[in-house]
Scaffold this motif. Structure first.
Motif, PDB file in Angstrom:
ATOM      1  N   ALA A 105      -4.096  -2.256  -5.930  1.00 35.99           N
ATOM      2  CA  ALA A 105      -3.548  -3.479  -6.535  1.00 35.99           C
ATOM      3  C   ALA A 105      -2.237  -3.838  -5.846  1.00 35.99           C
ATOM      4  O   ALA A 105      -1.944  -5.014  -5.596  1.00 35.99           O
ATOM      5  CB  ALA A 105      -3.317  -3.276  -8.035  1.00 35.99           C
ATOM      6  N   GLY A 106      -1.468  -2.812  -5.525  1.00 40.99           N
ATOM      7  CA  GLY A 106      -0.194  -3.037  -4.831  1.00 40.99           C
ATOM      8  C   GLY A 106      -0.403  -3.564  -3.422  1.00 40.99           C
ATOM      9  O   GLY A 106       0.333  -4.452  -2.967  1.00 40.99           O
ATOM     10  N   LEU A 137      -0.296 -12.154 -10.700  1.00 39.60           N
ATOM     11  CA  LEU A 137      -1.288 -11.289 -10.081  1.00 39.60           C
ATOM     12  C   LEU A 137      -1.947 -10.504 -11.212  1.00 39.60           C
ATOM     13  O   LEU A 137      -1.254  -9.862 -11.995  1.00 39.60           O
ATOM     14  CB  LEU A 137      -0.641 -10.328  -9.078  1.00 39.60           C
ATOM     15  N   ALA A 138      -3.261 -10.590 -11.308  1.00 37.29           N
ATOM     16  CA  ALA A 138      -3.990  -9.861 -12.349  1.00 37.29           C
ATOM     17  C   ALA A 138      -5.147  -9.135 -11.680  1.00 37.29           C
ATOM     18  O   ALA A 138      -5.808  -9.709 -10.811  1.00 37.29           O
ATOM     19  CB  ALA A 138      -4.521 -10.819 -13.412  1.00 37.29           C
ATOM     20  N   VAL A 139      -5.373  -7.900 -12.060  1.00 36.43           N
ATOM     21  CA  VAL A 139      -6.500  -7.134 -11.506  1.00 36.43           C
ATOM     22  C   VAL A 139      -7.240  -6.416 -12.617  1.00 36.43           C
ATOM     23  O   VAL A 139      -6.657  -6.083 -13.659  1.00 36.43           O
ATOM     24  CB  VAL A 139      -6.053  -6.089 -10.454  1.00 36.43           C
ATOM     25  N   ARG A 140      -8.525  -6.207 -12.356  1.00 34.65           N
ATOM     26  CA  ARG A 140      -9.352  -5.354 -13.220  1.00 34.65           C
ATOM     27  C   ARG A 140      -9.936  -4.266 -12.324  1.00 34.65           C
ATOM     28  O   ARG A 140     -10.331  -4.532 -11.182  1.00 34.65           O
ATOM     29  CB  ARG A 140     -10.500  -6.174 -13.839  1.00 34.65           C
ATOM     30  N   PHE A 141      -9.990  -3.048 -12.860  1.00 38.12           N
ATOM     31  CA  PHE A 141     -10.490  -1.910 -12.089  1.00 38.12           C
ATOM     32  C   PHE A 141     -11.961  -1.703 -12.362  1.00 38.12           C
ATOM     33  O   PHE A 141     -12.408  -1.734 -13.515  1.00 38.12           O
ATOM     34  CB  PHE A 141      -9.707  -0.648 -12.460  1.00 38.12           C
ATOM     35  N   THR A 155       3.691  -5.972  -7.502  1.00 38.75           N
ATOM     36  CA  THR A 155       3.395  -4.946  -8.503  1.00 38.75           C
ATOM     37  C   THR A 155       4.531  -3.935  -8.657  1.00 38.75           C
ATOM     38  O   THR A 155       4.340  -2.880  -9.273  1.00 38.75           O
ATOM     39  CB  THR A 155       2.094  -4.186  -8.144  1.00 38.75           C
ATOM     40  N   MET A 201      -3.778   1.382  -8.965  1.00 40.89           N
ATOM     41  CA  MET A 201      -2.604   0.524  -8.775  1.00 40.89           C
ATOM     42  C   MET A 201      -2.102   0.528  -7.330  1.00 40.89           C
ATOM     43  O   MET A 201      -1.375  -0.367  -6.933  1.00 40.89           O
ATOM     44  CB  MET A 201      -1.469   0.944  -9.721  1.00 40.89           C
ATOM     45  N   LEU A 202      -2.504   1.518  -6.537  1.00 38.75           N
ATOM     46  CA  LEU A 202      -2.147   1.479  -5.107  1.00 38.75           C
ATOM     47  C   LEU A 202      -2.856   0.307  -4.442  1.00 38.75           C
ATOM     48  O   LEU A 202      -2.217  -0.507  -3.770  1.00 38.75           O
ATOM     49  CB  LEU A 202      -2.522   2.793  -4.416  1.00 38.75           C
ATOM     50  N   ALA A 251       4.900   1.780   0.638  1.00 43.80           N
ATOM     51  CA  ALA A 251       3.765   2.466   0.003  1.00 43.80           C
ATOM     52  C   ALA A 251       2.581   1.532  -0.208  1.00 43.80           C
ATOM     53  O   ALA A 251       1.432   1.990  -0.299  1.00 43.80           O
ATOM     54  CB  ALA A 251       4.204   3.069  -1.331  1.00 43.80           C
ATOM     55  N   THR A 252       2.844   0.229  -0.301  1.00 45.85           N
ATOM     56  CA  THR A 252       1.762  -0.738  -0.505  1.00 45.85           C
ATOM     57  C   THR A 252       1.459  -1.523   0.771  1.00 45.85           C
ATOM     58  O   THR A 252       0.872  -2.599   0.720  1.00 45.85           O
ATOM     59  CB  THR A 252       2.105  -1.709  -1.654  1.00 45.85           C
ATOM     60  N   PHE A 299       8.639   1.055  -2.097  1.00 48.56           N
ATOM     61  CA  PHE A 299       7.413   0.555  -2.704  1.00 48.56           C
ATOM     62  C   PHE A 299       6.694  -0.382  -1.748  1.00 48.56           C
ATOM     63  O   PHE A 299       5.464  -0.386  -1.660  1.00 48.56           O
ATOM     64  CB  PHE A 299       7.751  -0.157  -4.028  1.00 48.56           C
ATOM     65  N   HIS A 336      -7.387   3.182 -17.454  1.00 45.75           N
ATOM     66  CA  HIS A 336      -6.637   1.966 -17.134  1.00 45.75           C
ATOM     67  C   HIS A 336      -7.658   0.916 -16.709  1.00 45.75           C
ATOM     68  O   HIS A 336      -8.313   1.069 -15.682  1.00 45.75           O
ATOM     69  CB  HIS A 336      -5.657   2.291 -16.001  1.00 45.75           C
ATOM     70  N   ALA A 337      -7.799  -0.139 -17.507  1.00 45.99           N
ATOM     71  CA  ALA A 337      -8.834  -1.129 -17.229  1.00 45.99           C
ATOM     72  C   ALA A 337      -8.321  -2.286 -16.392  1.00 45.99           C
ATOM     73  O   ALA A 337      -9.094  -2.897 -15.634  1.00 45.99           O
ATOM     74  CB  ALA A 337      -9.428  -1.654 -18.536  1.00 45.99           C
ATOM     75  N   GLY A 338      -7.058  -2.634 -16.561  1.00 45.90           N
ATOM     76  CA  GLY A 338      -6.548  -3.777 -15.818  1.00 45.90           C
ATOM     77  C   GLY A 338      -5.045  -3.888 -15.940  1.00 45.90           C
ATOM     78  O   GLY A 338      -4.411  -3.217 -16.765  1.00 45.90           O
ATOM     79  N   GLN A 339      -4.490  -4.755 -15.093  1.00 46.67           N
ATOM     80  CA  GLN A 339      -3.039  -4.938 -15.059  1.00 46.67           C
ATOM     81  C   GLN A 339      -2.750  -6.362 -14.643  1.00 46.67           C
ATOM     82  O   GLN A 339      -3.460  -6.924 -13.801  1.00 46.67           O
ATOM     83  CB  GLN A 339      -2.431  -3.961 -14.034  1.00 46.67           C
ATOM     84  N   GLU A 340      -1.687  -6.947 -15.248  1.00 46.13           N
ATOM     85  CA  GLU A 340      -1.326  -8.317 -14.915  1.00 46.13           C
ATOM     86  C   GLU A 340       0.183  -8.427 -14.795  1.00 46.13           C
ATOM     87  O   GLU A 340       0.916  -7.844 -15.605  1.00 46.13           O
ATOM     88  CB  GLU A 340      -1.812  -9.279 -16.006  1.00 46.13           C
ATOM     89  N   TYR A 341       0.642  -9.161 -13.781  1.00 44.92           N
ATOM     90  CA  TYR A 341       2.066  -9.461 -13.591  1.00 44.92           C
ATOM     91  C   TYR A 341       2.220 -10.970 -13.574  1.00 44.92           C
ATOM     92  O   TYR A 341       1.519 -11.657 -12.833  1.00 44.92           O
ATOM     93  CB  TYR A 341       2.566  -8.879 -12.266  1.00 44.92           C
TER      94      TYR A 341
END
Lengths: 140, 144
Positions: A64-65, A83-87, B47, A61-62, B28-29, B25, B74-79
């Motif tokens: 991604a950020g 915003l969507a990401v896959r790791f 994020t 997530m860093l 940090a990013t 934040f 953790h496979a993925g994330q969406e905002y």
């Protein structure tokens, strides 16, 4: 925010890449403190080795950020809609990550907004994919 | 984890969007926009809602009590933002639910079960302003 003439934002247009500084444990710690995710796998080498890793590794997530903040810098923070990401592969201390964004489509979005859909990648210096994803941004 | 968990909803919670946390934040990013640093009510970095973790307790996790951290990745994330993202000074009302659970066979054999956790954030007027989807994957064996 960089003024970007809309005429350049056509499908296939690649934003100039963002090349990160080599990742450090300090980066991981700063992000973990900011986000509240204090998983020791990302800052305690003893814990990481006990879990079978060669060392601590980056919180996905860093990166991604960083990707998100880059797009906010480019298009304006108020213009981010998705915003969507896959790791994929892990990222490690010393990695140099290159962030890439390519316009896939320019279209009418919700709320009468004109938007661009972007395809995203965060690539390690080895060529391996750390993240892939998409974003939708409002064009002004 | 299995399909019977779909729709499971946890207790609602509140997240005050705080200027100092937005600033921290953004740093940090590696955000460069002076807006995050200089505005009195800066918009959140995309994020930033990852930092809602400070306001989420065991009762607010839709998979509370079902999670095996040693086998979960953790496979993925969406905002998704329904308009300009929230800004410092806003108070968000969040609630997490299990949106979907599905299984497939992993490339290296074994069964992988995916879950998508949806957290909806509303403003004080009750309008949906943001959705966060976290995709996690549980493997049959320990994740390494």
């Amino acid at each position: 925010m960089t003024a970007r003439p809309e005429t350049r934002l056509v499908p296939g247009f690649a934003l100039p890449e963002l090349v990160g500084d080599p990742l450090t444990r300090t980066d991981f710690v700063r992000y973990q403190g900011a986000s509240g995710d204090m998983n020791p796998l990302h800052h305690d080498d003893e814990v990481a080795r006990a879990a079978g890793f060669s060392s601590v590794y980056a919180v996905g997530m860093l990166q991604a950020g960083v990707l998100g903040s880059w797009l906010a810098d480019e298009f304006g923070p108020q213009n981010i809609r998705r915003l969507a990401v896959r790791f994929h592969e892990q990222a490690w201390p010393g990695d140099v990550i290159t962030y890439q964004a390519v316009v896939r489509e320019v279209r009418d979005g919700d709320r009468d907004e004109r938007v661009a859909d972007l395809e995203l990648r965060a690539v390690r210096q080895t060529g391996g994919h750390h993240l892939t994803g998409e974003a939708t941004v409002v064009l002004t | 984890m299995d399909e019977s968990l779909i729709g499971r909803r946890a207790a609602a919670f509140q997240v005050p969007v705080e200027r100092g946390k937005v600033r921290e934040f953004a740093r940090a990013t590696a955000a460069r926009s002076p807006a995050f640093r200089d505005e009195e009510r800066p918009v959140i970095p995309p994020t930033w809602l990852a930092a809602a973790s400070f306001w989420i307790g065991p009762d607010n996790h839709a998979l509370g009590g079902v999670f095996d951290f040693s086998r979960t990745l953790h496979a993925g994330q969406e905002y998704v933002f329904h308009g300009p993202p929230p800004r410092a000074g806003d108070v968000l009302h969040g609630q997490q639910s299990v949106e979907t659970v599905f299984s497939k066979d992993g490339r290296r054999g074994g069964r992988m079960t995916f879950a998508v956790l949806l957290t909806e954030y509303r403003n004080s007027a009750g309008s949906l302003v943001a959705e966060v989807r976290q995709t996690i994957v549980e493997t049959e064996k320990a994740a390494r």
